[in-house]
Scaffold this motif. Structure first.
Motif, PDB file in Angstrom:
ATOM      1  N   ALA A 136     -47.987   5.695 -24.260  1.00 47.81           N
ATOM      2  CA  ALA A 136     -48.184   5.652 -22.812  1.00 47.81           C
ATOM      3  C   ALA A 136     -49.597   6.094 -22.432  1.00 47.81           C
ATOM      4  CB  ALA A 136     -47.151   6.536 -22.123  1.00 47.81           C
ATOM      5  N   LEU A 137     -50.106   7.129 -23.102  1.00 42.19           N
ATOM      6  CA  LEU A 137     -51.456   7.605 -22.798  1.00 42.19           C
ATOM      7  C   LEU A 137     -52.526   6.669 -23.359  1.00 42.19           C
ATOM      8  CD1 LEU A 137     -50.702  11.365 -23.171  1.00 42.19           C
ATOM      9  CD2 LEU A 137     -51.740  10.329 -21.172  1.00 42.19           C
ATOM     10  N   VAL A 138     -52.194   5.924 -24.406  1.00 39.48           N
ATOM     11  CA  VAL A 138     -53.103   4.886 -24.896  1.00 39.48           C
ATOM     12  C   VAL A 138     -53.341   3.840 -23.807  1.00 39.48           C
ATOM     13  CG1 VAL A 138     -53.189   2.858 -26.435  1.00 39.48           C
ATOM     14  CG2 VAL A 138     -52.774   5.122 -27.390  1.00 39.48           C
ATOM     15  N   VAL A 139     -52.304   3.531 -23.033  1.00 35.69           N
ATOM     16  CA  VAL A 139     -52.439   2.570 -21.934  1.00 35.69           C
ATOM     17  C   VAL A 139     -53.497   3.044 -20.937  1.00 35.69           C
ATOM     18  CG1 VAL A 139     -51.246   1.508 -19.961  1.00 35.69           C
ATOM     19  CG2 VAL A 139     -50.073   1.718 -22.169  1.00 35.69           C
ATOM     20  N   ILE A 140     -53.458   4.343 -20.576  1.00 31.96           N
ATOM     21  CA  ILE A 140     -54.441   4.900 -19.645  1.00 31.96           C
ATOM     22  C   ILE A 140     -55.845   4.801 -20.230  1.00 31.96           C
ATOM     23  CG2 ILE A 140     -55.228   7.015 -18.505  1.00 31.96           C
ATOM     24  CD1 ILE A 140     -52.309   7.866 -18.255  1.00 31.96           C
ATOM     25  N   ALA A 141     -56.000   5.203 -21.496  1.00 27.13           N
ATOM     26  CA  ALA A 141     -57.314   5.183 -22.142  1.00 27.13           C
ATOM     27  C   ALA A 141     -57.844   3.761 -22.294  1.00 27.13           C
ATOM     28  CB  ALA A 141     -57.234   5.870 -23.502  1.00 27.13           C
ATOM     29  N   ALA A 142     -56.976   2.836 -22.693  1.00 22.96           N
ATOM     30  CA  ALA A 142     -57.402   1.452 -22.909  1.00 22.96           C
ATOM     31  C   ALA A 142     -57.811   0.778 -21.598  1.00 22.96           C
ATOM     32  CB  ALA A 142     -56.289   0.661 -23.587  1.00 22.96           C
ATOM     33  N   ASN A 143     -57.060   1.011 -20.528  1.00 21.04           N
ATOM     34  CA  ASN A 143     -57.418   0.422 -19.239  1.00 21.04           C
ATOM     35  C   ASN A 143     -58.718   1.013 -18.699  1.00 21.04           C
ATOM     36  OD1 ASN A 143     -55.275  -1.372 -19.072  1.00 21.04           O
ATOM     37  ND2 ASN A 143     -53.934   0.080 -18.054  1.00 21.04           N
ATOM     38  N   ALA A 144     -58.908   2.324 -18.887  1.00 22.07           N
ATOM     39  CA  ALA A 144     -60.154   2.957 -18.454  1.00 22.07           C
ATOM     40  C   ALA A 144     -61.338   2.420 -19.255  1.00 22.07           C
ATOM     41  CB  ALA A 144     -60.057   4.472 -18.603  1.00 22.07           C
ATOM     42  N   GLY A 145     -61.146   2.235 -20.555  1.00 22.72           N
ATOM     43  CA  GLY A 145     -62.203   1.705 -21.404  1.00 22.72           C
ATOM     44  C   GLY A 145     -62.543   0.259 -21.087  1.00 22.72           C
TER      45      GLY A 145
ATOM     46  N   SER B 246     -65.059   5.740 -15.341  1.00 24.67           N
ATOM     47  CA  SER B 246     -64.041   5.380 -16.336  1.00 24.67           C
ATOM     48  C   SER B 246     -63.785   6.527 -17.308  1.00 24.67           C
ATOM     49  CB  SER B 246     -64.474   4.126 -17.113  1.00 24.67           C
ATOM     50  OG  SER B 246     -64.538   3.002 -16.264  1.00 24.67           O
ATOM     51  N   ILE B 247     -64.853   7.228 -17.711  1.00 20.89           N
ATOM     52  CA  ILE B 247     -64.697   8.388 -18.593  1.00 20.89           C
ATOM     53  C   ILE B 247     -63.858   9.464 -17.900  1.00 20.89           C
ATOM     54  CG2 ILE B 247     -65.933  10.325 -19.669  1.00 20.89           C
ATOM     55  CD1 ILE B 247     -68.237   8.351 -20.246  1.00 20.89           C
ATOM     56  N   VAL B 248     -64.130   9.705 -16.617  1.00 20.94           N
ATOM     57  CA  VAL B 248     -63.356  10.693 -15.853  1.00 20.94           C
ATOM     58  C   VAL B 248     -61.899  10.257 -15.742  1.00 20.94           C
ATOM     59  CG1 VAL B 248     -63.075  11.746 -13.561  1.00 20.94           C
ATOM     60  CG2 VAL B 248     -65.355  11.508 -14.564  1.00 20.94           C
ATOM     61  N   CYS B 249     -61.684   8.970 -15.468  1.00 23.07           N
ATOM     62  CA  CYS B 249     -60.329   8.418 -15.346  1.00 23.07           C
ATOM     63  C   CYS B 249     -59.536   8.589 -16.638  1.00 23.07           C
ATOM     64  CB  CYS B 249     -60.425   6.942 -14.973  1.00 23.07           C
ATOM     65  SG  CYS B 249     -58.846   6.113 -14.798  1.00 23.07           S
ATOM     66  N   PHE B 250     -60.217   8.516 -17.774  1.00 21.67           N
ATOM     67  CA  PHE B 250     -59.574   8.694 -19.083  1.00 21.67           C
ATOM     68  C   PHE B 250     -59.432  10.170 -19.445  1.00 21.67           C
ATOM     69  CE2 PHE B 250     -61.676   9.773 -23.212  1.00 21.67           C
ATOM     70  CZ  PHE B 250     -60.530   9.842 -23.994  1.00 21.67           C
ATOM     71  N   ALA B 251     -60.476  10.959 -19.231  1.00 19.59           N
ATOM     72  CA  ALA B 251     -60.523  12.329 -19.750  1.00 19.59           C
ATOM     73  C   ALA B 251     -59.594  13.286 -19.009  1.00 19.59           C
ATOM     74  CB  ALA B 251     -61.956  12.856 -19.699  1.00 19.59           C
ATOM     75  N   ILE B 252     -59.504  13.190 -17.688  1.00 14.69           N
ATOM     76  CA  ILE B 252     -58.688  14.150 -16.930  1.00 14.69           C
ATOM     77  C   ILE B 252     -57.201  14.050 -17.270  1.00 14.69           C
ATOM     78  CG2 ILE B 252     -57.889  14.709 -14.595  1.00 14.69           C
ATOM     79  CD1 ILE B 252     -60.708  14.521 -13.629  1.00 14.69           C
ATOM     80  N   PRO B 253     -56.588  12.852 -17.305  1.00 13.07           N
ATOM     81  CA  PRO B 253     -55.180  12.792 -17.729  1.00 13.07           C
ATOM     82  C   PRO B 253     -54.966  13.331 -19.146  1.00 13.07           C
ATOM     83  CG  PRO B 253     -55.815  10.741 -16.673  1.00 13.07           C
ATOM     84  CD  PRO B 253     -57.071  11.535 -16.855  1.00 13.07           C
ATOM     85  N   PHE B 254     -55.915  13.064 -20.048  1.00 16.65           N
ATOM     86  CA  PHE B 254     -55.783  13.549 -21.421  1.00 16.65           C
ATOM     87  C   PHE B 254     -55.925  15.070 -21.472  1.00 16.65           C
ATOM     88  CE2 PHE B 254     -55.645   9.276 -22.659  1.00 16.65           C
ATOM     89  CZ  PHE B 254     -55.394   9.181 -24.012  1.00 16.65           C
TER      90      PHE B 254
END
Length: 459
Positions: A165-174, A207-215
């Motif tokens: 599920a978190l891969v989805v967030i990272a992949a979409n942000a990337g 995009s980095i912020v969108c990925f990093a904060i949830p992680f």
């Protein structure tokens, strides 16, 4: 009568979201929904209940041409089917290449590179790989690759679905900061609304912020505490084969070559993916781990075996969803500035009139892209605004449409792939992951607006 088509879409969409309570595969309502929408649209068109938007974005009706008009309707249907087929062929090619790599145990090479047993460290390693890999290839393929890798690393599905599920967030942000990372950024790039350099410059930090904060938040959740449970069984057959590295690097290299092929030939991406699949298939026919190249074991590593492992139901689900949205897009629903427009374009125009602030509209577009496919939303946006190339508006649309889909499991191609591969429940994702994705999305949007509207005052 147009309300009937909208009602069919709403009921079909609800059936998809309630897949598990209904104990019904999501592909079924998707296919039925698409067929019924186009059937009602055709009947209404012939009886002059509906006007239809053709492939040139012009409205026409049956009375305007009789049989010629019906040919125009069929041409519109074929146009949307062609656009949908481009995506499906691309998906089939990418998924087959990934399966060929997996058959040759290519992902065991990546598995051997991940030494940590810490759940928290593994979360960040997988997330960083997903973020950058999705920008190089695309968010969907990156998700498929990493979930395949996670299956090798984590045996307990209860643990694995959190990572997926978190891969989805990272992949979409990337994918949002690369012109080849997401379908919507590619659309904006091809439409000459932005340049590759401009997109990276404006969108990479949000995009980095969108990925990093949830992680960062997820790192402190109970699901990522402790160590991974290692399977005690030592299976020699699971070790990397002699052909593993070859197929891993060839497979990923050929996927990466697709945008290069597009740049050189100006052909659609699916043509490059067909070439990539052909090359990987060719090599897989002659590179095998058996010294005697025995016919008895050859089929275990063939592309035919890989094709049998593809989730065809996921492909058909995409077919249903995309054709249903295309039906909504083709239905003339209202008039804007003296011009008849389709349902989705009309909704976008109403939003613009109700909320004059464009930034708020684009944030809402990002949230809406988690519910309705972001491709027609971005297509409508391209027609709505007349702004210069590399305007802040286009970059914000790229960010919002690319990352907003993470808020629902069916809000993006990456999410749908994860849902199909790991059978992730829609409600589970809504409860556990949606809030993380929303925080990341809003934080990234805030950073974007801070830099572009406050600090640098770009237009």
């Amino acid at each position: 009568m147009a309300s009937i088509i909208i009602l069919i879409f709403v009921i079909g969409y609800l059936s998809i979201t309630l897949e598990h309570p209904l104990k019904l595969d999501k592909t079924v309502p998707a296919l039925i929904m698409a067929s019924l929408i186009w059937a009602v649209l055709a009947i209404g068109f012939v009886n002059d209940w509906f006007d239809v938007i053709n492939s040139d974005e012009q409205a026409f009706n049956f009375l305007s041409g009789g049989e010629t008009a019906m040919e125009g309707f069929e041409g519109t249907l074929l146009h949307h089917l062609g656009k949908t087929s481009e995506i499906l062929i691309f998906l089939i090619g990418a998924m087959t290449i990934v399966e060929i790599i997996d058959l040759h145990r290519g992902f065991e090479v990546l598995k051997s590179a991940v030494k940590t047993k810490s759940k928290r460290k593994l979360l960040w390693i997988i997330g960083i790989i997903a973020f950058f890999l999705s920008a190089i290839i695309d968010n969907l393929t990156a998700t498929i690759v990493l979930i395949t890798l996670l299956r090798k690393l984590i045996h307990r599905r209860e643990d694995r679905i959190w990572y997926a599920a978190l891969v989805v967030i990272a992949a979409n942000a990337g994918g949002a900061w690369s012109p080849i990372g997401d379908v919507t950024t590619t659309m904006l790039w091809i439409a000459k609304k932005l340049t590759a350099g401009g997109l990276i410059e404006f969108v990479v930090l949000p995009s980095i912020v969108c990925f990093a904060i949830p992680f960062l938040i997820a790192s402190y959740l109970p699901a990522f505490r402790g160590n991974i449970e290692v399977d005690a069984r030592e299976d020699k057959d699971e070790e990397a084969l002699l052909s593993s590295k070859t197929m891993l690097f060839l497979g990923l290299g050929m996927i990466i070559s697709v945008p290069v092929f597009k740049t050189i030939t100006h052909l659609p991406p699916y043509m490059g993916m067909m070439l990539a699949l052909g090359v990987v298939w060719l090599v897989s026919e002659y590179i095998h781990p058996e010294e005697d190249f025995s016919k008895e074991r050859r089929h275990l590593y063939s592309a035919h075996k890989a094709l049998s492992r593809i989730e065809i139901s996921s492909i058909l689900f995409f077919l249903g969803i995309l054709m249903a949205v295309a039906g909504l897009e083709s239905l003339v629903y209202g008039v804007v500035n003296g011009e008849e427009v389709g349902t989705l374009r009309y909704v976008a125009e109403v939003l613009q009139q109700a909320i004059p602030n464009q930034d708020v509209v684009i944030i809402l577009l990002g949230i809406l892209s988690a519910i309705i496919d972001n491709v027609p939303l971005v297509a409508a946006s391209i027609g709505m605004y007349d702004m210069p190339i590399d305007s802040v508006l286009w970059h914000f649309i790229a960010y919002s449409a690319g990352t907003g889909g993470s808020m629902l499991i069916i809000g993006s191609a990456a999410g749908v792939a994860a849902m199909g591969m790991e059978r992730i429940d829609f409600i589970w994702y809504l409860k556990k992951i949606t809030w993380l994705a929303f925080i990341g999305f809003i934080a990234g949007a805030g950073v974007f607006l801070l830099f572009e509207r406050v600090l640098f005052h770009h237009t």
